[in-house]
Design a protein around this motif. Structure first.
Motif, PDB file in Angstrom:
ATOM      1  N   GLN A 149       0.805  -1.226   0.000  1.00  0.00           N
ATOM      2  CA  GLN A 149       0.000   0.000   0.000  1.00  0.00           C
ATOM      3  C   GLN A 149       0.832   1.268   0.000  1.00  0.00           C
ATOM      4  OE1 GLN A 149      -2.909  -0.204  -0.792  1.00  0.00           O
ATOM      5  NE2 GLN A 149      -3.951  -1.910   0.147  1.00  0.00           N
ATOM      6  N   GLY A 150       1.997   1.251   0.602  1.00  0.00           N
ATOM      7  CA  GLY A 150       2.840   2.443   0.637  1.00  0.00           C
ATOM      8  C   GLY A 150       3.176   2.945  -0.749  1.00  0.00           C
ATOM      9  N   ALA A 151       3.389   2.035  -1.677  1.00  0.00           N
ATOM     10  CA  ALA A 151       3.689   2.425  -3.050  1.00  0.00           C
ATOM     11  C   ALA A 151       2.475   3.059  -3.721  1.00  0.00           C
ATOM     12  CB  ALA A 151       4.148   1.202  -3.841  1.00  0.00           C
ATOM     13  N   VAL A 152       1.283   2.660  -3.328  1.00  0.00           N
ATOM     14  CA  VAL A 152       0.054   3.153  -3.945  1.00  0.00           C
ATOM     15  C   VAL A 152      -0.198   4.612  -3.581  1.00  0.00           C
ATOM     16  CG1 VAL A 152      -2.455   2.865  -4.049  1.00  0.00           C
ATOM     17  CG2 VAL A 152      -0.969   0.857  -4.025  1.00  0.00           C
ATOM     18  N   VAL A 153       0.025   4.983  -2.324  1.00  0.00           N
ATOM     19  CA  VAL A 153      -0.274   6.350  -1.874  1.00  0.00           C
ATOM     20  C   VAL A 153       0.982   7.217  -1.772  1.00  0.00           C
ATOM     21  CG1 VAL A 153      -2.375   5.702  -0.653  1.00  0.00           C
ATOM     22  CG2 VAL A 153      -0.194   5.696   0.560  1.00  0.00           C
ATOM     23  N   ASP A 154       2.108   6.704  -2.298  1.00  0.00           N
ATOM     24  CA  ASP A 154       3.362   7.452  -2.283  1.00  0.00           C
ATOM     25  C   ASP A 154       3.755   7.877  -0.865  1.00  0.00           C
ATOM     26  OD1 ASP A 154       5.631   8.383  -3.513  1.00  0.00           O
ATOM     27  OD2 ASP A 154       4.829  10.410  -3.775  1.00  0.00           O
ATOM     28  N   ALA A 155       3.643   6.929   0.035  1.00  0.00           N
ATOM     29  CA  ALA A 155       4.052   7.146   1.427  1.00  0.00           C
ATOM     30  C   ALA A 155       4.850   5.921   1.860  1.00  0.00           C
ATOM     31  CB  ALA A 155       2.828   7.339   2.316  1.00  0.00           C
ATOM     32  N   ASP A 156       5.503   6.031   2.984  1.00  0.00           N
ATOM     33  CA  ASP A 156       6.358   4.942   3.445  1.00  0.00           C
ATOM     34  C   ASP A 156       5.543   3.929   4.242  1.00  0.00           C
ATOM     35  OD1 ASP A 156       8.635   3.468   3.803  1.00  0.00           O
ATOM     36  OD2 ASP A 156       9.296   4.600   5.547  1.00  0.00           O
ATOM     37  N   GLY A 157       4.850   3.074   3.531  1.00  0.00           N
ATOM     38  CA  GLY A 157       4.101   2.012   4.188  1.00  0.00           C
ATOM     39  C   GLY A 157       4.934   0.750   4.257  1.00  0.00           C
ATOM     40  N   VAL A 158       4.325  -0.315   4.698  1.00  0.00           N
ATOM     41  CA  VAL A 158       5.048  -1.580   4.768  1.00  0.00           C
ATOM     42  C   VAL A 158       5.323  -2.090   3.351  1.00  0.00           C
ATOM     43  CG1 VAL A 158       4.261  -2.225   7.066  1.00  0.00           C
ATOM     44  CG2 VAL A 158       2.880  -2.823   5.098  1.00  0.00           C
ATOM     45  N   PRO A 159       6.470  -2.714   3.147  1.00  0.00           N
ATOM     46  CA  PRO A 159       6.854  -3.123   1.794  1.00  0.00           C
ATOM     47  C   PRO A 159       6.348  -4.510   1.391  1.00  0.00           C
ATOM     48  CG  PRO A 159       8.677  -3.454   3.280  1.00  0.00           C
ATOM     49  CD  PRO A 159       7.562  -2.832   4.091  1.00  0.00           C
ATOM     50  N   ILE A 160       5.271  -4.966   2.012  1.00  0.00           N
ATOM     51  CA  ILE A 160       4.742  -6.304   1.751  1.00  0.00           C
ATOM     52  C   ILE A 160       3.284  -6.175   1.321  1.00  0.00           C
ATOM     53  CG2 ILE A 160       4.255  -8.559   2.795  1.00  0.00           C
ATOM     54  CD1 ILE A 160       6.499  -7.904   4.816  1.00  0.00           C
ATOM     55  N   PRO A 161       2.856  -6.920   0.306  1.00  0.00           N
ATOM     56  CA  PRO A 161       1.466  -6.820  -0.136  1.00  0.00           C
ATOM     57  C   PRO A 161       0.489  -7.410   0.888  1.00  0.00           C
ATOM     58  CG  PRO A 161       2.637  -8.469  -1.434  1.00  0.00           C
ATOM     59  CD  PRO A 161       3.647  -7.811  -0.544  1.00  0.00           C
ATOM     60  N   PRO A 162      -0.736  -6.904   0.908  1.00  0.00           N
ATOM     61  CA  PRO A 162      -1.733  -7.371   1.874  1.00  0.00           C
ATOM     62  C   PRO A 162      -1.934  -8.887   1.900  1.00  0.00           C
ATOM     63  CG  PRO A 162      -2.519  -5.384   0.837  1.00  0.00           C
ATOM     64  CD  PRO A 162      -1.251  -5.773   0.127  1.00  0.00           C
ATOM     65  N   GLN A 163      -1.928  -9.541   0.741  1.00  0.00           N
ATOM     66  CA  GLN A 163      -2.203 -10.974   0.737  1.00  0.00           C
ATOM     67  C   GLN A 163      -1.123 -11.786   1.460  1.00  0.00           C
ATOM     68  OE1 GLN A 163      -0.695 -12.614  -3.549  1.00  0.00           O
ATOM     69  NE2 GLN A 163      -2.765 -11.873  -3.445  1.00  0.00           N
ATOM     70  N   GLU A 164       0.010 -11.165   1.757  1.00  0.00           N
ATOM     71  CA  GLU A 164       1.083 -11.865   2.461  1.00  0.00           C
ATOM     72  C   GLU A 164       1.180 -11.487   3.935  1.00  0.00           C
ATOM     73  OE1 GLU A 164       4.827 -11.513   0.453  1.00  0.00           O
ATOM     74  OE2 GLU A 164       3.896 -11.850  -1.513  1.00  0.00           O
ATOM     75  N   MET A 165       0.326 -10.547   4.397  1.00  0.00           N
ATOM     76  CA  MET A 165       0.466 -10.125   5.790  1.00  0.00           C
ATOM     77  C   MET A 165      -0.874  -9.952   6.492  1.00  0.00           C
ATOM     78  SD  MET A 165       1.870  -6.268   5.225  1.00  0.00           S
ATOM     79  CE  MET A 165       2.319  -6.186   6.921  1.00  0.00           C
ATOM     80  N   LEU A 166      -1.761 -10.916   6.286  1.00  0.00           N
ATOM     81  CA  LEU A 166      -3.032 -10.885   7.000  1.00  0.00           C
ATOM     82  C   LEU A 166      -2.792 -11.149   8.480  1.00  0.00           C
ATOM     83  CD1 LEU A 166      -5.122 -12.772   4.338  1.00  0.00           C
ATOM     84  CD2 LEU A 166      -5.223 -10.340   4.901  1.00  0.00           C
ATOM     85  N   VAL A 167      -3.638 -10.599   9.321  1.00  0.00           N
ATOM     86  CA  VAL A 167      -3.504 -10.780  10.771  1.00  0.00           C
ATOM     87  C   VAL A 167      -4.293 -12.029  11.147  1.00  0.00           C
ATOM     88  CG1 VAL A 167      -3.845  -9.758  13.038  1.00  0.00           C
ATOM     89  CG2 VAL A 167      -3.212  -8.295  11.089  1.00  0.00           C
ATOM     90  N   ASN A 168      -3.562 -13.097  11.444  1.00  0.00           N
ATOM     91  CA  ASN A 168      -4.140 -14.405  11.736  1.00  0.00           C
ATOM     92  C   ASN A 168      -4.405 -14.544  13.231  1.00  0.00           C
ATOM     93  OD1 ASN A 168      -3.602 -15.257   8.956  1.00  0.00           O
ATOM     94  ND2 ASN A 168      -1.467 -15.327   9.587  1.00  0.00           N
ATOM     95  N   PHE A 169      -5.526 -15.142  13.573  1.00  0.00           N
ATOM     96  CA  PHE A 169      -5.851 -15.334  14.986  1.00  0.00           C
ATOM     97  C   PHE A 169      -6.729 -16.563  15.171  1.00  0.00           C
ATOM     98  CE2 PHE A 169      -9.275 -12.916  13.187  1.00  0.00           C
ATOM     99  CZ  PHE A 169     -10.420 -13.367  13.819  1.00  0.00           C
ATOM    100  N   VAL A 170      -6.625 -17.162  16.356  1.00  0.00           N
ATOM    101  CA  VAL A 170      -7.474 -18.290  16.759  1.00  0.00           C
ATOM    102  C   VAL A 170      -8.585 -17.769  17.656  1.00  0.00           C
ATOM    103  CG1 VAL A 170      -7.533 -20.461  18.045  1.00  0.00           C
ATOM    104  CG2 VAL A 170      -5.613 -19.971  16.524  1.00  0.00           C
TER     105      VAL A 170
END
Length: 171
Positions: free
Chosen positions: A78-99
């Motif tokens: 997302q950081g690349a999309v809005v021209d800001a320093d966001g995380v360098p990993i796409p959403p599909q690789e960093m979902l917040v997993n929980f039990v």
């Protein structure tokens, strides 16, 4: 929010949200370009941790959900999309997993089987994404619907000898 974080010097600002729904396409829609980096992966909670690990659904459910993830979630950071320093990993690789979490009955509520819980937690800590351990899971809390799933941690005396605490520590 991301632009403001960038302006005040926040590097790799991670922004995620909660969409309390089991529809994977709906969760993924919040990670479209210019939106969130991630969401709580509720579809996995319901279809994998509950259905497969708790109730014995076929493991093909995991394969099907993870195939959907490749279609439903953002593929560009997302950081690349809005021209800001966001995380360098796409959403599909960093979902917040929980039990377990604050909105749903705990894993042990309907089925007090710590072996199944441990199997689910093994996946939680080894799969792609961000593992989110809700307080009390390591203490084998078994509360039901909210607010029953928000047991005070001090009730446990923070037992460091129970099998689930030890399992989490080793993970």
């Amino acid at each position: 929010v991301r632009e403001y974080a960038f302006q005040v010097g926040k590097d790799n600002f991670f922004m995620f949200g909660e969409v309390f729904d089991g529809a994977d396409w709906l969760l993924g829609s919040y990670t479209a370009p210019g939106m969130l980096d991630s969401v709580f992966y509720f579809s996995q909670k319901f279809r994998v941790y509950d259905a497969v690990f708790k109730y014995g659904a076929p493991t093909s459910e995991i394969e099907e959900l993870w195939a959907e993830r490749r279609v439903n979630y953002g593929t560009e950071p997302q950081g690349a999309v809005v021209d800001a320093d966001g995380v360098p990993i796409p959403p599909q690789e960093m979902l917040v997993n929980f039990v377990d979490n604050h909105d749903v009955p705990r894993f042990l509520y309907e089925l007090p089987d710590t072996n199944r819980l441990h199997n689910a937690m093994m996946l939680l800590f080894t799969q792609d994404g961000i593992p989110c351990l809700y307080y009390g899971t390591e203490q084998q809390f078994d509360g039901g619907n909210d607010p029953g799933n928000r047991e005070p941690l001090w009730w446990s005396d923070f037992d460091q000898t129970n099998p689930t605490y030890d399992f989490v520590r080793r993970l």
